[in-house]
Design an enzyme around this catalytic site. Structure first.
Site, short mmCIF file in Angstrom:
data_model
loop_
_atom_site.label_atom_id
_atom_site.label_comp_id
_atom_site.label_asym_id
_atom_site.label_seq_id
_atom_site.Cartn_x
_atom_site.Cartn_y
_atom_site.Cartn_z
N ILE A 104 57.46 7.11 -0.40
CA ILE A 104 57.74 9.02 -0.05
C ILE A 104 55.81 8.44 0.91
CG2 ILE A 104 56.54 9.64 -2.38
CD1 ILE A 104 57.75 12.10 -1.01
N CYS A 105 55.35 9.73 1.31
CA CYS A 105 54.08 9.84 1.07
C CYS A 105 52.82 8.40 2.25
CB CYS A 105 53.01 9.81 0.24
SG CYS A 105 51.67 11.35 0.65
N ALA A 106 52.03 7.75 1.77
CA ALA A 106 51.66 7.02 2.62
C ALA A 106 52.36 6.16 2.04
CB ALA A 106 49.77 6.83 1.47
#
Length: 376
Positions: free
Chosen positions: A88-90
């Site tokens: 998730i995210c970066a």
């Protein structure tokens, strides 16, 4: 937020979750300064077989995950053997992409890293499931991400039950916030000081989300343990290390005191004489205070909900029927703010940011979280 929400939701679903540190020590400092203690080191996991390997984002956390050879081997083996993995995210762009684990997979990630994804396979959605890989965008989409992983492991009915227990809102839920007896929350020209007392059994999602969002907004958040140690064991087994003990926190006044929920944690917080004294002083001085989930019962016992409207949590609904407001995730009454808890804590924390710093700051923080900020 991403790590703790994943741990909570997957443990709630019945998974045996192992939190592994890629650092030389078990205690890690997360992106917004929250100190967490892992269950074990990544090296101890190298020969184990997992049904799911999932990576939280954050910077520079995603870079540190990427540079861990043991984790790379574990995750690559997971993909090769057709078991579930996620990020998730970066982490999809910064960690999985250099490992070659996004090949021919539709993928999403945080908007700030989206241009790093292979153009043809990049998808601008909150959640993307592509074969054994699941990806998502940021702290604000983590509940959806975690519930999807729970569904893949345990089936649809378990996932539905968990979404209900988390108070996850649907597109039809309009009344996110209700405010009564509106007043300005002004503090002198300094970063607002926010005290978050914690105990064994406090709800980790609520504690960590408060810390994360309020620190993003540039509030000075102090996490104070009411236990004899700085380290507390939260309700779903996450170990959180407080900044100070409550005895040290009483030395100065705080612009806000916010109580997290969690049934066992609330019970322990309610027995702290120092906390009782601090809450009493907070009210007498006309300063701001709030409670989430079951901790509303502490305010009720101390008479701090008298003639006030509050969120309709089951811990107070029988005792304070007239004060409880149904259908609102967050209720503000003057200098009191309350919430149902769990997933609504994001709305709660952003409502605090809005009152302290204004709508622009709250909207900007929500954007960084990839959280849909309500218009009203």
């Amino acid at each position: 937020m991403e790590a703790v929400i994943l741990i909570h939701v997957l443990r709630q679903a019945g998974a045996d979750v192992t939190v592994a540190s890629v650092e030389p020590q078990l205690q890690v400092e997360a992106a917004k300064g929250t100190k967490l203690v892992a269950d074990t080191s990544i090296e101890a996991c190298s020969d184990q077989i997992f049904d799911l390997v999932v990576l939280p984002g954050g910077m520079p956390g995603s870079v540190r995950l990427r540079d861990c050879e043991v984790l790379q081997k574990i995750t690559c083996r997971q993909a090769e053997e057709n078991r579930l993995y996620g990020a998730i995210c970066a982490a999809p762009a910064i960690t999985l992409l250099p490992w070659g684990l996004l090949r021919r997979k539709k993928t999403t990630c945080h908007p700030a890293f989206f241009d790093k994804l292979p153009t043809f396979w990049a998808v601008k959605s909150n959640l993307q499931v592509s074969g054994g890989l699941t990806t998502s965008r940021g702290p604000g989409t983590t509940y959806e991400f975690a519930v999807s992983l729970a569904e893949q492991l345990f089936g649809e009915s378990v996932a539905k039950d968990i979404a209900g227990l988390l108070f996850m809102r649907t597109a039809d839920d309009n009344a996110v916030k209700k405010e009564f007896n509106k007043v300005e929350w002004s503090v002198d020209h300094h970063a607002p000081s926010v005290l978050v007392p914690v105990a064994h059994g406090s709800e980790e999602i609520e504690v960590v989300t408060l810390i994360d969002i309020l620190r993003r907004a540039k509030a000075n958040v102090i996490v104070a343990s009411i236990e004899k140690t700085h380290e507390v064991l939260a309700s779903k087994g996450t170990k959180i290390v407080a900044d100070v003990l409550i005895s040290d926190a009483q030395e100065s006044s705080h612009d806000l005191i916010i109580l997290p929920g969690g049934t066992a944690g609330t019970e322990r917080l309610s027995k702290s004489r120092i906390l009782k004294k601090l809450l009493k002083e907070q009210n007498s001085a006309g300063r701001i205070y709030g409670a989430i989930c079951s901790s509303l019962s502490i305010l009720h016992k101390q008479g701090l909900l008298k003639n006030k409207r509050a969120a309709a949590h089951s811990s107070i609904i029988d005792k304070a029927e007239d004060e409880a407001i149904n259908g609102a995730a967050v209720v503000i009454d003057g200098k009191l703010i309350t919430s149902e808890g769990l997933s609504t804590v994001t709305d709660f924390a952003l409502a605090v940011v809005n009152k302290l710093f204004g709508n622009g700051r709250a909207r900007s923080v929500a954007e960084g979280l990839v959280f849909e900020y309500p218009n009203s």
